[in-house]
Design a protein around this motif. Structure first.
Motif: not given
Lengths: 115, 117
Positions: A43-45, A89, A91, A102, A105-108, B34, B36, B38, B42-44, B46, B59, B91, B93, B108-110, B113
């Motif tokens: 899960g980490e980005m 994944m 992104f 801001q 993000f794309g959908t990945g 920020f 997020y 998820q 799927q994507s993140l 905001l 948002e 999830f 983030i 980003f943080g890790p 969940r």
């Protein structure tokens, strides 16, 4: 309209081969940054690479390079010599200077590296 | 440098209880943080933007009374999910801007969940 479009939900690549992940973006802001992140199953980005809108040369970071075509508004990620650990994944993201910082993000794209 | 931590990394709670998630910038001062959300595959998305010492900007579609954000200092922001329900399982983030924004990168943080039973 989508700010970031990634049209490949899933991709497969043979180990040691190169792969290109597509990304197109939409902005009228002349100043922006483009990013690629990797997200493994944990899960980490993980930040991979950055391209500024005014950068003249394509960004490179080790095995990662960004094919920046400004007129086409595309910022494809190229991974050379794929490794099994590249399965994750990916992104694409954009940040415009004029929109309050801001990230969009794309959908990945889910990349699977085949041994 | 530019490390962001989140605590807890995972949490299970019962429906109706509240859960607090912390986001800390460990080696830099964050002007903006920020949050997020998820969902799987799927994507993140905001949820909100928070600046130190001021109210968060949410948002559209995000309930501010349900997702309470407090940005108490330049290194800490918290997200509290109040009266959690199973549909809040996701999830979460956080990310942070550095005062030194050489290239506009967010760190980003890790992630956390959350599972609501």
């Amino acid at each position: 309209a989508q700010k970031i479009t990634q049209t490949q939900p899933g991709m497969f690549v043979q180990e040691k081969e190169a792969v290109t992940l597509d990304c197109t973006y939409d902005t009228s802001d002349p100043s922006y940054g483009l990013f690629w992140y990797k997200q493994p199953s944990s899960g980490e980005m993980i930040f991979l690479i950055y391209q500024g809108s005014y950068d003249q040369q394509n960004a490179t970071e080790g095995r990662y390079s960004l094919n920046f075509q400004k007129a086409r508004k595309s910022a494809n990620l190229v991974i050379s010599a794929s490794q099994l650990g590249d399965s994750a994944m990916y992104f694409c993201a954009m940040r415009e200077v004029g929109t309050g910082n801001q990230f969009y993000f794309g959908t990945g794209t889910s990349l699977t590296v085949i041994p | 440098g530019a490390v962001v931590s989140q605590h807890p990394s995972w949490v299970i709670c019962k429906s109706g209880t509240s859960v607090k998630i912390e986001c800390r910038s460990l080696d830099f001062q964050a002007t903006t943080m920020f949050w997020y959300r998820q969902f799987p595959k799927q994507s993140l998305m905001l949820m909100a933007t928070s600046n130190e010492g001021s109210k968060a900007t949410y948002e559209q579609g995000v309930e501010k009374d349900k997702f309470l954000i407090n940005h108490a200092s330049l290194t800490l922001s918290t997200l509290t999910v109040t009266s959690a329900h199973p549909e809040d399982s996701s999830f979460y983030i956080c990310s942070a801007d550095s005062l030194d924004r050489g290239r506009d990168e967010q760190y980003f943080g890790p992630g956390t969940r959350l599972t609501v039973t």
